[in-house]
Design a protein around this motif. Structure first.
Motif, PDB file in Angstrom:
ATOM      1  N   GLU A  53       0.689  -1.529   0.440  1.00 45.95           N
ATOM      2  CA  GLU A  53       0.285   0.054  -0.455  1.00 45.95           C
ATOM      3  C   GLU A  53       1.097   0.767  -0.038  1.00 45.95           C
ATOM      4  O   GLU A  53       0.571   2.406  -0.402  1.00 45.95           O
ATOM      5  CB  GLU A  53      -1.377   0.080   0.895  1.00 45.95           C
ATOM      6  N   ARG A  54       2.259   1.107   0.770  1.00 42.07           N
ATOM      7  CA  ARG A  54       2.806   2.048   0.091  1.00 42.07           C
ATOM      8  C   ARG A  54       3.045   2.895  -1.088  1.00 42.07           C
ATOM      9  O   ARG A  54       3.474   3.929  -1.194  1.00 42.07           O
ATOM     10  CB  ARG A  54       4.878   1.864   1.350  1.00 42.07           C
ATOM     11  N   PHE A  55       2.907   1.760  -1.880  1.00 43.04           N
ATOM     12  CA  PHE A  55       3.137   2.115  -3.466  1.00 43.04           C
ATOM     13  C   PHE A  55       2.595   2.982  -3.959  1.00 43.04           C
ATOM     14  O   PHE A  55       2.651   3.963  -4.954  1.00 43.04           O
ATOM     15  CB  PHE A  55       3.082   1.384  -4.158  1.00 43.04           C
ATOM     16  N   PHE A  56       0.943   3.440  -3.203  1.00 46.14           N
ATOM     17  CA  PHE A  56       0.129   4.774  -3.534  1.00 46.14           C
ATOM     18  C   PHE A  56       0.392   6.323  -3.045  1.00 46.14           C
ATOM     19  O   PHE A  56       0.260   7.452  -3.095  1.00 46.14           O
ATOM     20  CB  PHE A  56      -1.140   3.951  -2.792  1.00 46.14           C
ATOM     21  N   GLU A  57       2.187   6.083  -2.116  1.00 47.16           N
ATOM     22  CA  GLU A  57       2.503   7.349  -1.905  1.00 47.16           C
ATOM     23  C   GLU A  57       2.902   7.976  -2.998  1.00 47.16           C
ATOM     24  O   GLU A  57       3.757   7.290  -3.172  1.00 47.16           O
ATOM     25  CB  GLU A  57       3.231   7.240  -0.320  1.00 47.16           C
ATOM     26  N   PRO A  58       2.807   9.391  -3.556  1.00 44.82           N
ATOM     27  CA  PRO A  58       4.047   9.793  -3.550  1.00 44.82           C
ATOM     28  C   PRO A  58       5.530   9.859  -2.988  1.00 44.82           C
ATOM     29  O   PRO A  58       6.776   9.554  -4.256  1.00 44.82           O
ATOM     30  CB  PRO A  58       3.900  11.517  -3.792  1.00 44.82           C
ATOM     31  N   ARG A  59       5.788   9.667  -1.746  1.00 43.30           N
ATOM     32  CA  ARG A  59       7.141   9.171  -1.683  1.00 43.30           C
ATOM     33  C   ARG A  59       8.273   8.148  -2.065  1.00 43.30           C
ATOM     34  O   ARG A  59       8.781   8.366  -2.430  1.00 43.30           O
ATOM     35  CB  ARG A  59       6.906   9.723  -0.751  1.00 43.30           C
ATOM     36  N   MET A  60       6.676   7.192  -2.051  1.00 47.35           N
ATOM     37  CA  MET A  60       7.171   5.680  -2.333  1.00 47.35           C
ATOM     38  C   MET A  60       7.785   6.102  -4.188  1.00 47.35           C
ATOM     39  O   MET A  60       8.538   5.790  -4.524  1.00 47.35           O
ATOM     40  CB  MET A  60       6.876   4.488  -2.231  1.00 47.35           C
ATOM     41  N   ARG A  61       7.526   6.640  -4.229  1.00 43.53           N
ATOM     42  CA  ARG A  61       7.506   6.946  -5.971  1.00 43.53           C
ATOM     43  C   ARG A  61       8.737   7.262  -6.493  1.00 43.53           C
ATOM     44  O   ARG A  61       8.877   7.425  -7.018  1.00 43.53           O
ATOM     45  CB  ARG A  61       5.702   7.200  -6.686  1.00 43.53           C
ATOM     46  N   GLN A  62       8.562   8.551  -5.723  1.00 42.95           N
ATOM     47  CA  GLN A  62       9.940   9.394  -6.209  1.00 42.95           C
ATOM     48  C   GLN A  62      11.169   8.454  -5.378  1.00 42.95           C
ATOM     49  O   GLN A  62      12.173   8.295  -5.879  1.00 42.95           O
ATOM     50  CB  GLN A  62      10.439  10.506  -4.931  1.00 42.95           C
ATOM     51  N   LEU A  82       1.286  -8.655  -3.446  1.00 44.52           N
ATOM     52  CA  LEU A  82       0.822  -8.090  -4.464  1.00 44.52           C
ATOM     53  C   LEU A  82      -1.109  -8.990  -4.748  1.00 44.52           C
ATOM     54  O   LEU A  82      -1.646  -8.199  -5.317  1.00 44.52           O
ATOM     55  CB  LEU A  82       1.928  -8.375  -6.071  1.00 44.52           C
ATOM     56  N   LEU A  83      -0.627 -10.141  -5.291  1.00 39.55           N
ATOM     57  CA  LEU A  83      -2.277 -10.698  -5.195  1.00 39.55           C
ATOM     58  C   LEU A  83      -3.051  -9.950  -4.293  1.00 39.55           C
ATOM     59  O   LEU A  83      -4.399  -9.842  -5.200  1.00 39.55           O
ATOM     60  CB  LEU A  83      -1.906 -11.696  -5.905  1.00 39.55           C
ATOM     61  N   THR A 100      -7.012  -2.981 -10.980  1.00 35.80           N
ATOM     62  CA  THR A 100      -6.702  -1.162 -11.215  1.00 35.80           C
ATOM     63  C   THR A 100      -5.528  -1.449 -10.142  1.00 35.80           C
ATOM     64  O   THR A 100      -4.754  -0.547 -10.176  1.00 35.80           O
ATOM     65  CB  THR A 100      -8.081  -0.301 -10.594  1.00 35.80           C
ATOM     66  N   ARG A 101      -6.118  -2.453  -9.001  1.00 37.74           N
ATOM     67  CA  ARG A 101      -4.879  -2.030  -7.493  1.00 37.74           C
ATOM     68  C   ARG A 101      -3.279  -1.750  -7.911  1.00 37.74           C
ATOM     69  O   ARG A 101      -2.182  -1.016  -7.674  1.00 37.74           O
ATOM     70  CB  ARG A 101      -5.031  -2.121  -6.400  1.00 37.74           C
ATOM     71  N   LEU A 102      -3.300  -3.152  -8.775  1.00 36.70           N
ATOM     72  CA  LEU A 102      -2.100  -3.444  -9.032  1.00 36.70           C
ATOM     73  C   LEU A 102      -1.260  -3.010 -10.121  1.00 36.70           C
ATOM     74  O   LEU A 102      -0.198  -3.063 -10.067  1.00 36.70           O
ATOM     75  CB  LEU A 102      -2.129  -5.845  -9.328  1.00 36.70           C
ATOM     76  N   ASP A 103      -1.953  -2.611 -10.565  1.00 38.43           N
ATOM     77  CA  ASP A 103      -1.490  -1.794 -11.674  1.00 38.43           C
ATOM     78  C   ASP A 103      -0.523  -0.779 -11.728  1.00 38.43           C
ATOM     79  O   ASP A 103       0.458   0.052 -11.559  1.00 38.43           O
ATOM     80  CB  ASP A 103      -2.827  -2.319 -12.700  1.00 38.43           C
ATOM     81  N   SER A 104      -1.959   0.144 -11.072  1.00 35.51           N
ATOM     82  CA  SER A 104      -1.025   1.311 -10.262  1.00 35.51           C
ATOM     83  C   SER A 104      -0.166   1.282  -9.620  1.00 35.51           C
ATOM     84  O   SER A 104       0.707   1.787  -9.153  1.00 35.51           O
ATOM     85  CB  SER A 104      -2.355   1.480  -9.382  1.00 35.51           C
ATOM     86  N   LYS A 157      -0.460  -6.061 -20.517  1.00 32.64           N
ATOM     87  CA  LYS A 157      -0.160  -5.019 -19.723  1.00 32.64           C
ATOM     88  C   LYS A 157       1.162  -4.333 -20.125  1.00 32.64           C
ATOM     89  O   LYS A 157       1.304  -2.815 -20.544  1.00 32.64           O
ATOM     90  CB  LYS A 157      -0.392  -4.790 -18.148  1.00 32.64           C
ATOM     91  N   TYR A 158       2.288  -4.674 -19.867  1.00 27.45           N
ATOM     92  CA  TYR A 158       3.524  -4.969 -20.038  1.00 27.45           C
ATOM     93  C   TYR A 158       4.482  -5.247 -20.690  1.00 27.45           C
ATOM     94  O   TYR A 158       5.330  -4.910 -21.000  1.00 27.45           O
ATOM     95  CB  TYR A 158       4.260  -4.692 -18.577  1.00 27.45           C
ATOM     96  N   GLY A 159       3.824  -6.417 -21.605  1.00 26.25           N
ATOM     97  CA  GLY A 159       4.632  -7.103 -22.771  1.00 26.25           C
ATOM     98  C   GLY A 159       5.622  -8.166 -22.328  1.00 26.25           C
ATOM     99  O   GLY A 159       5.840  -8.326 -20.950  1.00 26.25           O
ATOM    100  N   ALA A 160       5.344  -9.433 -23.056  1.00 20.26           N
ATOM    101  CA  ALA A 160       6.583 -10.613 -22.914  1.00 20.26           C
ATOM    102  C   ALA A 160       7.798 -10.325 -22.490  1.00 20.26           C
ATOM    103  O   ALA A 160       8.593 -10.910 -21.447  1.00 20.26           O
ATOM    104  CB  ALA A 160       5.748 -11.120 -23.703  1.00 20.26           C
TER     105      ALA A 160
END
Length: 695
Positions: A53-62, A82-83, A100-104, A157-160
């Motif tokens: 769930e931390r991945f939804f935060e801007p600071r983790m993305r940075q 992840l699942l 949606t959430r997995l992709d995010s 979504k991301y390619g083989a």
């Protein structure tokens, strides 16, 4: 530091040898450039996190942006659960999914060209009855279908090509109760393993899978010995004897010497009991020095976190890869969490979840230093007794440059302790001149915690934040200096206190300037103290002889650009803090010899040879100041034009056709104390060149 320079080349050297040292005893290390000892796989390029769930935060993305910016590496990220991010009707004959959430979570990982280690765990809440997989064909078949559906979505979504590079894995630590499988028996676990394997294979036969990521020791003592199943068992779906196993994963968290001892015991057990698995890659994908990421340890924000990584990597090279001939391909740290000083983290975010400022720690900076090592090993000779406190890793790059990583690790002691004098000598260098650079991680260099208020991460102000950020990059102990290599030998004397890492780089002069960077982009973040922060990112150049990237900023696209990164940086990202407006950015690479590549703006605009850029490229050391007198040394010869610029970019002095070897400028009458840069222009028959010298 005392140096006796004798060399001939530009080489990145990675050699792994551990040396015995008595307190304050002299240590000698000798490297033979002419003797290669095999490839060096950068097997330490993995990290993990517990809370997706931390991945939804801007600071983790940075933070992910900075992980993707580590030079010449493609780090792998191992998020758990992840699942659990997949919504919908899952355990059904007619499943439906919302990804949606997995992709995010995965989108910023893929955006930063990071790899993924994907444990197949979840969803939580009793969606699957793992304890009936061996006997209930419907349950295990539905799970296999679920795995296939997830894999097919990821491929679409991301390619083989991308997903085939990911590493799928069994449930994390199935022998630990917190992860939901500790109560099932062996046959159910084997059926679960087969369902994962066949589900992935049905989506794409090129997808990788292995495990079992156990944490509790030799598998003969527990129920999760999938190695026996893979070597001797029967695939419950195909009926074939033996099940594919692309890699063996486990978790061993210990200080370096004990960690390697335990891994040797485990590897010996696997290879002696299952000889058919002897060539299967080995991965310790939670190889931290201590358990409990959130528990406070005083050494974690200090340079100790760098020296313990260097020591651990070194011992794995010497004792496992070299001595045992093991196909060892992964040593990860579970440390990309968002936390505070003293926790197991790479960076510390200050402020709130939306208005924050990240500070990078030595645990991150050592990854940057080790990324500068080459991919070919060269031979090292050292003191006859082997121990685990002082060591060297020596490598050679494809360009023939040398990089030596030297460390002194007192494991978890929270002090620098006594220093050891160390002499490093490299023989048989096939070049007569090189640029020598000494990077350092110790309490005074590359260590922002030394400038914090220890134990009080809330006691922050703008000046303290600025001081920490000034020291959160890989810093020089000595800036690049040209050295002559007499008789093919280079030697230098180092002072190595406890918990210190030095990276010594020798580079030969390139025949041409660096190539242009590409894909420059800018992302705005909300910083602390109501400041704006702009993260500038770009695709790095391929050469390993880059001293720095220069980030150039202007409020107007066609205006005058000034360098904004005070420190030299080798990562492909820079956070510009505090401009009132977004403005415009350009980025260029500068090599150790001062040659600058073209400046590239957002959208790929190329700006080459433009005189509206103020920078610190080549020429440091050619300008000297005594009081109000600027002394310029014309080391390139010929007629030059000199211009002096103020902090606001205005030119206050200009003189044409200067030919003398030394020029003195009295600035007392026009710009007392405020000049930004002295710009040298030199015309030749071919073109006009520029050199920008900043003090």
């Amino acid at each position: 530091m005392k140096k006796a320079h004798t060399h001939t080349a530009a080489v990145l050297v990675l050699v792994a040898i551990c040396l015995h040292t008595a307190v304050n005893s002299q240590v000698s290390m000798t490297v033979d450039y002419a003797q290669e000892s095999g490839d060096l796989k950068h097997f330490w390029n993995e990290t993990g996190i517990l809370y997706t769930e931390r991945f939804f935060e801007p600071r983790m993305r940075q933070q992910l942006d900075f992980m993707g910016a580590i030079p010449h590496e493609r780090y792998k990220i191992r998020p758990l659960w992840l699942l659990d991010l997949i919504d919908g009707t899952i355990n059904s004959d007619n499943p439906s999914y919302d990804f949606t959430r997995l992709d995010s979570v995965l989108n910023p990982v893929v955006h930063n060209d990071l790899g993924v280690i994907f444990p197949l765990m979840g969803p939580k809440g009793g969606v699957w009855d793992y304890d009936i997989f061996a006997t209930d064909e419907t349950e295990r078949t539905r799970y296999k279908t679920f795995v296939t559906d997830v894999a097919e979505h990821l491929i679409s979504k991301y390619g083989a090509e991308t997903v085939r590079t990911w590493m799928f894995e069994t449930n994390n630590e199935p022998d630990v109760s917190a992860f939901g499988m500790s109560n099932i028996d062996s046959e159910d676990f084997y059926a679960y393993y087969d369902a994962c394997s066949e589900g992935l294979r049905e989506a794409d036969s090129g997808l990788q899978f292995g495990g079992a990521a156990i944490a509790r020791g030799i598998p003969s003592f527990n129920r999760f010995n999938i190695w026996d199943h893979c070597a001797n068992g029967t695939n419950i779906f195909t009926g074939e004897q033996g099940v594919r196993l692309d890699y063996i994963t486990y978790h061993k968290k210990e200080v370096p010497t004990e960690q390697v001892n335990q891994e040797i015991e485990f590897i010996d057990w696997i290879h002696s009991n299952y000889p058919s698995l002897a060539d299967v890659p080995i991965i310790n994908n939670e190889g931290d020095a201590q358990t409990g990421w959130a528990s406070y340890k005083g050494w974690r924000p200090m340079p100790n976190a760098a020296s313990v990584v260097a020591n651990s990597v070194n011992q794995h090279i010497v004792r496992i890869i070299d001595s045992m001939g093991v196909n060892y391909t992964g040593l990860a740290r579970d440390n990309i969490h968002l936390g505070e000083f003293g926790q197991r983290v790479l960076m510390v975010p200050f402020g709130s979840a939306t208005r924050f400022s990240l500070v990078k720690l030595p645990s991150y900076t050592v990854l940057v230093a080790m990324a500068l090592l080459g991919n070919r090993r060269i031979a090292v000779t050292a003191a006859p007794r082997v121990t685990d406190d002082i060591g060297i890793i020596a490598t050679k790059t494809a360009e023939g440059d040398i990089a030596l990583l030297v460390y002194h690790d007192d494991v978890l002691t929270e002090n620098q302790g006594p220093s050891h004098p160390v002499t490093v000598t490299v023989n048989n260098i096939p070049f007569s001149s090189a640029m020598y650079t000494h990077y350092r991680i110790d309490v005074d260099h590359s260590s922002p915690y030394s400038y914090a208020d220890p134990g009080d991460s809330d006691n922050m102000n703008q000046q303290r934040l600025a001081d920490m950020r000034l020291h959160d990059e890989l810093e020089y102990l000595e800036e690049p200096v040209q050295v002559d290599i007499s008789g093919g030998t280079f030697s230098t004397d180092l002072d190595m206190p406890y918990n210190t890492v030095s990276l010594l780089v020798l580079t030969q002069q390139p025949g041409s300037p660096p190539e242009a960077v590409s894909n420059v982009s800018v992302t705005q973040y909300g910083g602390m103290y109501q400041t704006r922060e702009f993260l500038v990112e770009w695709d790095e150049v391929s050469a390993r002889n880059i001293r720095t990237y220069e980030i150039l900023y202007s409020t107007a696209e066609d205006g005058q650009y000034t360098r904004v990164n005070e420190n030299d940086i080798v990562e492909a990202a820079y956070l510009h803090s505090g401009p009132a407006t977004k403005g415009h950015y350009r980025v260029r690479a500068v090599d150790y010899w001062g040659q600058a590549g073209p400046a590239v703006g957002e959208g790929g605009s190329l700006v080459s040879g433009s005189d509206n850029i103020l920078s610190t490229a080549a020429g440091r050391g050619n300008i000297f100041q005594s009081g109000k007198i600027i002394e310029y040394h014309n080391d390139r010869g010929g007629a030059v034009t000199l211009s002096l610029y103020t902090m606001k970019g205005a030119c206050v002095f200009s003189a044409d056709a200067i030919t003398g070897p030394v020029v003195k400028i009295d600035r007392s009458g026009f710009c007392p104390g405020l000049y930004t840069a002295l710009v040298e222009r030199k015309k030749s028959d071919a073109a006009e060149s520029y050199r920008f010298i900043v003090r």
